[in-house]
Design a protein around this motif. Sequence first.
Motif, mmCIF file in Angstrom:
data_model
loop_
_atom_site.group_PDB
_atom_site.id
_atom_site.type_symbol
_atom_site.label_atom_id
_atom_site.label_comp_id
_atom_site.label_asym_id
_atom_site.label_seq_id
_atom_site.Cartn_x
_atom_site.Cartn_y
_atom_site.Cartn_z
ATOM 1 N N ARG A 102 -3.813 36.223 -56.119
ATOM 2 C CA ARG A 102 -5.152 37.418 -55.926
ATOM 3 C C ARG A 102 -6.652 36.770 -55.543
ATOM 4 N NH1 ARG A 102 -3.846 37.073 -61.420
ATOM 5 N NH2 ARG A 102 -5.899 36.100 -62.093
ATOM 6 N N ASP A 103 -7.193 35.461 -55.389
ATOM 7 C CA ASP A 103 -7.898 35.048 -54.409
ATOM 8 C C ASP A 103 -7.683 35.483 -53.402
ATOM 9 O OD1 ASP A 103 -9.575 35.691 -57.018
ATOM 10 O OD2 ASP A 103 -9.415 33.388 -56.934
ATOM 11 N N ALA A 106 -8.062 38.964 -52.257
ATOM 12 C CA ALA A 106 -9.382 39.099 -51.489
ATOM 13 C C ALA A 106 -9.836 38.737 -50.274
ATOM 14 C CB ALA A 106 -10.143 38.702 -52.985
ATOM 15 N N HIS A 107 -9.039 37.714 -50.072
ATOM 16 C CA HIS A 107 -9.609 37.318 -49.069
ATOM 17 C C HIS A 107 -10.025 37.554 -47.868
ATOM 18 C CE1 HIS A 107 -11.791 34.144 -51.598
ATOM 19 N NE2 HIS A 107 -12.760 34.214 -50.420
ATOM 20 N N ARG A 109 -8.644 40.871 -47.760
ATOM 21 C CA ARG A 109 -8.628 42.382 -48.103
ATOM 22 C C ARG A 109 -10.492 42.693 -46.917
ATOM 23 N NH1 ARG A 109 -7.015 44.468 -52.879
ATOM 24 N NH2 ARG A 109 -4.745 44.054 -52.615
ATOM 25 N N ARG A 110 -11.195 41.674 -46.656
ATOM 26 C CA ARG A 110 -12.312 40.897 -46.253
ATOM 27 C C ARG A 110 -12.531 41.280 -44.783
ATOM 28 N NH1 ARG A 110 -15.596 36.706 -49.449
ATOM 29 N NH2 ARG A 110 -15.893 38.106 -51.646
ATOM 30 N N VAL A 114 -9.890 49.724 -45.886
ATOM 31 C CA VAL A 114 -9.170 50.798 -46.139
ATOM 32 C C VAL A 114 -10.066 51.997 -46.737
ATOM 33 C CG1 VAL A 114 -7.533 50.816 -47.643
ATOM 34 C CG2 VAL A 114 -7.851 48.660 -47.180
ATOM 35 N N HIS A 116 -8.806 54.875 -48.686
ATOM 36 C CA HIS A 116 -7.780 56.345 -49.291
ATOM 37 C C HIS A 116 -7.636 57.027 -49.868
ATOM 38 C CE1 HIS A 116 -5.772 53.088 -52.085
ATOM 39 N NE2 HIS A 116 -6.906 52.209 -52.682
ATOM 40 N N GLN A 120 -11.992 56.202 -53.715
ATOM 41 C CA GLN A 120 -12.730 55.981 -55.187
ATOM 42 C C GLN A 120 -13.922 54.857 -54.257
ATOM 43 O OE1 GLN A 120 -9.246 53.025 -56.256
ATOM 44 N NE2 GLN A 120 -8.825 54.352 -57.912
ATOM 45 N N LEU A 133 -20.808 48.012 -50.047
ATOM 46 C CA LEU A 133 -20.515 47.119 -50.798
ATOM 47 C C LEU A 133 -19.571 45.859 -50.355
ATOM 48 C CD1 LEU A 133 -20.354 46.643 -53.911
ATOM 49 C CD2 LEU A 133 -17.811 48.515 -54.505
ATOM 50 N N PRO A 134 -18.047 46.489 -49.667
ATOM 51 C CA PRO A 134 -18.151 45.110 -49.226
ATOM 52 C C PRO A 134 -18.975 44.564 -48.744
ATOM 53 C CG PRO A 134 -16.913 46.913 -48.049
ATOM 54 C CD PRO A 134 -18.059 47.226 -49.325
ATOM 55 N N THR A 136 -22.340 43.528 -50.281
ATOM 56 C CA THR A 136 -22.640 42.692 -51.148
ATOM 57 C C THR A 136 -21.271 41.622 -51.933
ATOM 58 O OG1 THR A 136 -23.350 44.813 -51.743
ATOM 59 C CG2 THR A 136 -23.254 43.334 -53.825
ATOM 60 N N VAL A 137 -20.475 42.247 -51.823
ATOM 61 C CA VAL A 137 -19.230 41.681 -52.272
ATOM 62 C C VAL A 137 -18.964 39.974 -51.269
ATOM 63 C CG1 VAL A 137 -16.565 41.042 -52.818
ATOM 64 C CG2 VAL A 137 -17.938 43.364 -53.810
#
Lengths: 257, 301
Positions: A102-103, A106-107, A109-110, A114, A116, A120, A133-134, A136-137
């Motif tokens: 999953r991690d 996640a990396h 996805r940065r 995307v 949608h 959302q 948000l991206p 911040t994350v």
Amino acid sequence: MNRARGSGTTGPVAEWLASDPTTPPAPMDAAPVISFDNVAYSYGGGALLTDITLDLAPGSFHFLTGPSGAGKTTFLKLCYAALTPTAGDLRLFEQPVTGLDRDGVAHLRRRIGVVHQDCQFLDHLSVAENVALPLTVAGMDGAAARRDLDELLGWVGLGHRRDARPPELSGGERQRAALARAVIVSPDAILADEPTGNVDWDMSQRLLTLLLELNRMGRAVMIATHDLSLIRAAKSQVQARVLRIANRQVQVAGAEL
Amino acid sequence: MTGGVARILRAVRGDAASDRVVPPTGFTVRLTLFTAAAMAFLAVFALALSLAAGRLADRWGDELARGATLRISAPADQMDRQVGAALRVLETTPGVTDVRALSEAEQRELLAPWFGPDLPLDRLPIPQLIAFSETAEGYDPDGLRLRLQAEVPGAVLDDHRRWRRPLVAAATGLRILGWSALALIFGALAAMVTLAANAALAANAQVIAVLRLVGATDDYIAGAFVRRFTLRALCGAAAGAAIGLAAVALMPDTGDAAGVLTGIGFRGWHWLWPLAVPALAALTALLATRAAARRVLGSLA
């Protein structure tokens, strides 16, 4: 395109805001951003997509079309590892998706923005905070990033709505905010599911321009859409390939598009 | 610094921006605060009980461990001779020290609680008591009994062991009970925090989906929940521990003569122990929330 030049910003968005529009695209023989090799996806015993072999090169521009329910969203979800193929080899940035934890996902996805279809958001945060948000994350929310954020919000016409909460936005504003969030970190690939479905013609052209600019900087772009006028408008400005999903397979669409 | 400790410190420290990605949740805040406060209050009492029982066990053990008594019952005309013989036997027994025949005043003082202060010892056939202590090496009680039987027929050896053992066992049992209660209290706190964290995570499934869409790792998402629950547990437990400390401080203190119930409290540096309760509650909440977050994030993948 009226971009801010020499604004002194240093963040990733500043890169495209300040870039030369004649910047040559990335070489097409570079390693593919997303690579499908005989990929299939099944759910509940039924095959949704089969025999997909396709490379998305850096700097490529793709449209994805097909009737409702054909599997466009499923295909896009495979592209950002929200789904794992049930057969074949799918690689994102040369990494096989199957072995990723999953991690690891996640990396990846940065590096993929995307948008949608249902946009959302975190409803307790402001529009500006959602778009950022991206950053911040990824721990990139410094002063330069905040300046980029202001410019980007202005570009998508949400500068005056930066402190609004997502439930207060119209459908079109939500789509613009979602697109802004997807490109804020200047990702290597941008996947958008009907990004202009709820906006007027002028705004859809403006959003398309944003995507075209990012594409000229070498970003791979894929847009799932039914909007033929959007495809035609893009094809007049960029060498775009149109893919069509039919009979559970992804095909290159005919020249009529 | 090990990776695990660094990760925990990073998870606790966090930053304001990442904490804001999780929406504030009403009922889990109150539930966690109240549970942590109640558990910390009980933990302070369990701690006080354990420490008091420990002190009592130590005192009983120390007071009775090395003492012994020889009781001599003999006709009046033989008493002095038998006492003298007993003293000689004791003084020549290896492992015996501080041999001393109790004076009439001391014997009267011992009997006073039962018969009053005006007991006419000279007219009653009261046995003579000889007190002695054993050295660190100890003595052989069976050998001493045999010698006394031969040389002082009216002597009965009471080495206090039969009194000490059940008392020390009872006090030790109380101490174990107190520590067990503490363990149960923190276990219950962990269970409650886990429930609250599960509820919060389940209620924020969409938030988690959005965070994952923009590239948040499990550590990042879990960290926001972990910090929130850890801080709540810390604040609630600090309040509960403070109230518990005040209640313990206000309990009547009857000093050394007190039993375990009236002696509940803290002495000296033991007052520092309750300060560890909020920290332990926070650590419990951190571990419980982290485990819950890992589990829920795995199931939402």
